[in-house]
Design a protein around this motif. Structure first.
Motif, short mmCIF file in Angstrom:
data_model
loop_
_atom_site.label_atom_id
_atom_site.label_comp_id
_atom_site.label_asym_id
_atom_site.label_seq_id
_atom_site.Cartn_x
_atom_site.Cartn_y
_atom_site.Cartn_z
N THR A 1 16.41 0.05 12.06
CA THR A 1 15.17 0.07 12.56
C THR A 1 14.21 -0.72 11.90
OG1 THR A 1 14.70 1.94 10.83
CG2 THR A 1 15.33 2.60 12.94
N ALA A 2 13.34 -1.06 12.59
CA ALA A 2 12.10 -2.17 12.18
C ALA A 2 11.44 -1.57 11.21
CB ALA A 2 11.30 -2.57 13.48
N VAL A 3 11.09 -2.22 10.13
CA VAL A 3 10.52 -1.93 8.82
C VAL A 3 8.93 -2.36 9.15
CG1 VAL A 3 10.11 -2.07 6.43
CG2 VAL A 3 12.52 -2.00 7.47
N THR A 4 8.14 -1.55 9.09
CA THR A 4 6.68 -1.86 9.12
C THR A 4 6.24 -1.84 7.64
OG1 THR A 4 6.66 -0.61 11.10
CG2 THR A 4 4.68 -1.19 9.88
N ALA A 5 5.66 -3.09 7.47
CA ALA A 5 4.87 -3.29 5.96
C ALA A 5 3.75 -2.41 5.87
CB ALA A 5 4.48 -4.63 5.86
N GLU A 6 3.71 -1.99 4.39
CA GLU A 6 2.70 -0.81 4.19
C GLU A 6 1.54 -1.79 3.52
OE1 GLU A 6 3.73 2.85 2.20
OE2 GLU A 6 5.81 2.16 2.29
N ARG A 7 0.10 -1.09 3.51
CA ARG A 7 -0.91 -1.82 3.11
C ARG A 7 -1.42 -1.09 1.93
NH1 ARG A 7 -3.78 -5.23 6.36
NH2 ARG A 7 -2.63 -5.64 8.54
N GLY A 8 -2.06 -2.11 0.82
CA GLY A 8 -2.75 -1.42 -0.36
C GLY A 8 -3.51 -2.16 -0.55
N THR A 9 -4.58 -1.73 -1.90
CA THR A 9 -5.33 -2.53 -2.33
C THR A 9 -5.34 -2.62 -4.02
OG1 THR A 9 -6.89 -1.65 -0.55
CG2 THR A 9 -7.94 -2.71 -2.64
N VAL A 10 -5.53 -3.75 -4.36
CA VAL A 10 -5.36 -4.14 -5.93
C VAL A 10 -6.93 -4.15 -6.36
CG1 VAL A 10 -4.43 -5.34 -7.84
CG2 VAL A 10 -2.96 -5.27 -5.68
N PRO A 11 -7.34 -3.00 -7.07
CA PRO A 11 -8.70 -3.30 -7.31
C PRO A 11 -9.01 -4.35 -8.27
CG PRO A 11 -8.14 -1.02 -7.51
CD PRO A 11 -6.82 -1.88 -7.31
N GLU A 12 -10.31 -4.61 -8.35
CA GLU A 12 -10.64 -5.95 -9.38
C GLU A 12 -10.45 -5.35 -10.81
OE1 GLU A 12 -14.73 -8.10 -10.84
OE2 GLU A 12 -14.79 -6.73 -9.06
N LEU A 13 -9.55 -6.23 -11.56
CA LEU A 13 -9.56 -5.96 -13.05
C LEU A 13 -8.75 -4.55 -13.12
CD1 LEU A 13 -12.90 -6.77 -14.59
CD2 LEU A 13 -10.82 -8.15 -14.33
N SER A 14 -7.73 -4.60 -12.12
CA SER A 14 -6.93 -3.19 -12.39
C SER A 14 -5.58 -3.49 -11.58
CB SER A 14 -7.67 -2.07 -11.51
OG SER A 14 -7.00 -0.80 -11.64
#
Length: 246
Positions: A30-43
């Protein structure tokens, strides 16, 4: 009969379609859908994989849509770092060195803002070889089902065609015009009844004691032009020269 055959045909088609669907769901990835995330500043941003076994493989594929660089590494329970790099995107595989929890990490120490991240991280177990054998067996079973279904469909369609031809033949016989049957009846009637064109027996010779006809001569024969005699018994003219009635 035709309705029953059609129902059998639909049932067999349903079995073949279901088997094909099962093959597709088990074999085709099955097609894999990329997940999203956020890398906080200085973290940091972390993905945890618990209870991995030595020999398992961590597959990763990630990037930052805006091109910002992040620190990336894979870490074990003891804090040992692997695959360390500072990039805006990366993909690859990492073989787990020991049993336990493992972490995929991103850090954002150099940017003055939060960084959006799209990633696809999965674990391939070292025991997947056994499951691949099972899948191979399932594929063989499903292919066998498809072959058997195809053979069954062939015979069902053949029987359906034969039955249809028989039904059409019966219908054509039932709707046959009466005019086509009359010649046969006429022939049978003609065979049973005597022929009217049959010639009567020749008359007695002139002067015979058994002569029972009143004879009149003088009418010429249309074939030989000799005089014929009239046979009153049969109401016919007879030519002695041609030996036949005229």
């Amino acid at each position: 009969m035709r309705g029953k055959e059609f129902k059998r045909l639909k049932s067999m088609l349903g079995v073949v379609l279901l088997a094909t669907f099962l093959v597709c769901t088990m074999v085709i990835p099955t097609a894999v859908t990329a997940e999203r995330g956020t890398v906080p500043e200085l973290s940091e941003f972390t993905i945890t994989h618990e209870d991995l076994s030595e020999g398992d493989v961590i597959n990763y594929d990630w990037y930052t849509p805006n091109g910002e660089e992040l620190w990336f590494w894979i870490e074990d329970e003891g804090g040992n770092d692997y695959e360390y790099k500072v990039v805006s995107g990366s993909s690859g595989s990492f073989e787990v060195k020991s049993n336990g929890d493992w972490y995929v990490k991103w850090s954002n120490p150099e940017n003055t803002n939060d960084v959006e991240l799209e990633y696809d991280v999965s674990v391939e177990s070292s025991q997947d070889g056994d499951t691949s054998d099972v899948i191979g067996d399932l594929i063989i079973i499903v292919v066998a089902i498809c072959v058997i279904g195809g053979i069954g469909l062939y015979y069902i369609i053949n029987d359906y065609k034969k039955q249809k031809e028989l039904d059409e033949l019966k219908e054509s016989q039932q709707t046959q015009p009466q005019s086509q049957q009359q010649p046969q009846q006429y022939q049978q009637t003609q065979q049973q009844s005597p022929t009217q064109s049959q010639q009567p027996p020749p008359p007695p010779v002139q002067g015979s004691s058994t002569q029972q006809t009143q004879q009149q001569e003088g009418k010429p024969c249309p074939d030989c032009d000799r005089p014929m005699r009239f046979v009153q018994q049969y109401d016919r003219w007879y030519c002695d020269n041609c030996e036949k009635y005229q």
